[in-house]
Design a protein around this motif. Structure first.
Motif, PDB file in Angstrom:
ATOM      1  N   SER A 162       9.606  -2.077   1.618  1.00  0.00           N
ATOM      2  CA  SER A 162       8.407  -2.465   2.363  1.00  0.00           C
ATOM      3  C   SER A 162       8.010  -1.380   3.352  1.00  0.00           C
ATOM      4  CB  SER A 162       8.647  -3.776   3.114  1.00  0.00           C
ATOM      5  OG  SER A 162       7.545  -4.103   3.931  1.00  0.00           O
ATOM      6  N   LYS A 163       6.722  -1.300   3.623  1.00  0.00           N
ATOM      7  CA  LYS A 163       6.195  -0.362   4.612  1.00  0.00           C
ATOM      8  C   LYS A 163       5.945  -1.041   5.957  1.00  0.00           C
ATOM      9  CE  LYS A 163       3.953   2.484   1.101  1.00  0.00           C
ATOM     10  NZ  LYS A 163       2.660   3.014   0.581  1.00  0.00           N
ATOM     11  N   GLU A 212       2.401  -7.285  -1.132  1.00  0.00           N
ATOM     12  CA  GLU A 212       3.794  -6.818  -1.147  1.00  0.00           C
ATOM     13  C   GLU A 212       4.741  -7.921  -1.596  1.00  0.00           C
ATOM     14  OE1 GLU A 212       4.960  -3.154   1.832  1.00  0.00           O
ATOM     15  OE2 GLU A 212       5.622  -5.187   2.293  1.00  0.00           O
ATOM     16  N   THR A 216      -3.260   1.409  -0.082  1.00  0.00           N
ATOM     17  CA  THR A 216      -4.033   1.648   1.139  1.00  0.00           C
ATOM     18  C   THR A 216      -5.454   2.021   0.764  1.00  0.00           C
ATOM     19  OG1 THR A 216      -3.324   3.960   1.165  1.00  0.00           O
ATOM     20  CG2 THR A 216      -2.030   2.418   2.469  1.00  0.00           C
ATOM     21  N   GLN A 258      -0.176   7.074   2.246  1.00  0.00           N
ATOM     22  CA  GLN A 258       0.375   6.012   1.406  1.00  0.00           C
ATOM     23  C   GLN A 258       1.864   5.808   1.669  1.00  0.00           C
ATOM     24  OE1 GLN A 258      -0.505   6.675  -2.713  1.00  0.00           O
ATOM     25  NE2 GLN A 258      -2.597   5.916  -2.528  1.00  0.00           N
ATOM     26  N   ASN A 259       2.558   6.853   2.066  1.00  0.00           N
ATOM     27  CA  ASN A 259       3.994   6.752   2.307  1.00  0.00           C
ATOM     28  C   ASN A 259       4.318   6.427   3.758  1.00  0.00           C
ATOM     29  OD1 ASN A 259       4.630   7.379  -0.370  1.00  0.00           O
ATOM     30  ND2 ASN A 259       4.449   9.573   0.028  1.00  0.00           N
ATOM     31  N   LYS A 260       3.306   6.256   4.581  1.00  0.00           N
ATOM     32  CA  LYS A 260       3.504   5.988   6.001  1.00  0.00           C
ATOM     33  C   LYS A 260       3.596   4.496   6.257  1.00  0.00           C
ATOM     34  CE  LYS A 260       1.469   7.154  10.498  1.00  0.00           C
ATOM     35  NZ  LYS A 260       0.300   7.770  11.177  1.00  0.00           N
ATOM     36  N   GLU A 261       4.409   4.124   7.271  1.00  0.00           N
ATOM     37  CA  GLU A 261       4.530   2.714   7.631  1.00  0.00           C
ATOM     38  C   GLU A 261       3.196   2.182   8.146  1.00  0.00           C
ATOM     39  OE1 GLU A 261       7.722   2.467  10.413  1.00  0.00           O
ATOM     40  OE2 GLU A 261       9.224   2.183   8.848  1.00  0.00           O
TER      41      GLU A 261
END
Length: 305
Positions: free
Chosen positions: A180-181, A278, A255, A263-266
């Motif tokens: 999960s982000k 999710e 996103t 996209q890889n950021k929280e």
């Protein structure tokens, strides 16, 4: 006529015992959460605190799910069947409440029921606890079914399965940040609903994986543990394939921006839609994985794997 009366009597006794079990949970709740003594014996008003309503009825549904997998062996007599039912159901209920306490302590170690539910009315906290209640009840259902296949050692096998699954669940809940982000503690403090929806899908998904892995006959304990671990390992290999496949098949953009760094950021302030996405993505992936690992039988054509 006598047969109909016996069946009616058994169903009445079962109903009374289920109601008694739910009523006794009220006192077990006081043991698990000592700070709620004054609140628990007052009249309950669902409209005033929706968070407490979700929390309470999650437990009640869980208890009902566990009792739905009990049945009577009438061939050995009514009294022996009742004794077996009362013993097994009592042990199962105690283990279920113990599992709820353990998982809540692992996942929500920074939060207290009295503060989050009674004082702050944190619905996000209650939804997470609701998912714990349903997921663990489903696991207890499977454990009861497996234990009852070994008629002469039901309590022993039931306790063994409970200890075994609790270890697996404890480790599995720690993997949420990997899939999960969302920042769990930070968003839960903010009463963030999308977090609870995302985590609920995650927890119910891992419960499906675990139940599909343990759902096979116990002949030898050592062989059973090895087989279960191999099933879980196989699930961990297949799960990312389904998850990635669903994303690619439907061209899902997690996103609004297409920047890979973003996209890889929280995600700081997730929307409800993202939390639902999710949770359901992981739940669907786990369900499809359980179909592969649990529903294919090779019989004696291949060695057991």
């Amino acid at each position: 006529m006598n047969e109909l009366l016996d069946k009616l009597l058994i169903k009445v006794l079962l109903s009374i015992f289920i109601c008694l079990g739910i009523y006794l949970y009220k006192y077990a709740h006081l043991i698990l959460f000592p700070g709620t003594r004054n609140q628990m014996f007052k009249k309950f008003h669902p409209v005033r605190n929706s968070s407490d309503t979700i929390f309470l009825f999650g437990r009640i549904l869980g208890i009902g799910m566990i009792f739905s997998h009990f049945y009577f062996y009438m061939s050995d007599g009514v009294f022996l069947a009742l004794f077996d039912f009362i013993l097994t159901s009592t042990i199962s209920l105690i283990l279920y409440l113990g599992s709820l306490y353990i998982v809540d302590s692992i996942v929500l170690y920074s939060f207290e029921y009295h503060d989050e539910v009674i004082k702050r009315e944190n619905i996000s906290y209650s939804i997470i606890c609701f998912s714990h209640a349903i997921g663990l009840a489903h696991m207890m259902q499977i454990s009861v079914s497996l234990a009852r296949d070994n008629v002469h050692h039901v309590p022993i096998y039931l306790i063994f399965l409970w200890l075994f699954t609790m270890v697996i669940v404890g480790f599995a809940t720690k993997t949420y940040p990997l899939v999960s982000k969302l920042q769990f503690n930070k968003l839960l403090i903010q009463k963030n609903i999308p977090l609870s929806l995302s985590y609920s899908g995650f927890f119910l998904g891992i419960c499906l994986i675990i139940t599909s892995s343990i759902n096979h006959e116990i002949v030898d304990v050592k062989e059973y543990v090895i087989h279960t671990c191999l099933q879980i390992l196989l699930s961990l290999i297949i799960l990312p394939v389904f998850r990635k496949g669903l994303i690619l098949a439907f061209s899902i953009q997690e996103t609004i921006t297409t920047n890979e760094v973003d996209q890889n950021k929280e995600i700081e302030n997730p929307t409800v839609g993202y939390g639902v996405y999710e949770g359901l993505l992981f739940l669907a992936s786990c369900y499809l994985t359980s179909v592969i690992t649990d529903q294919i039988y090779f019989g004696t054509f291949y060695p057991r794997f």
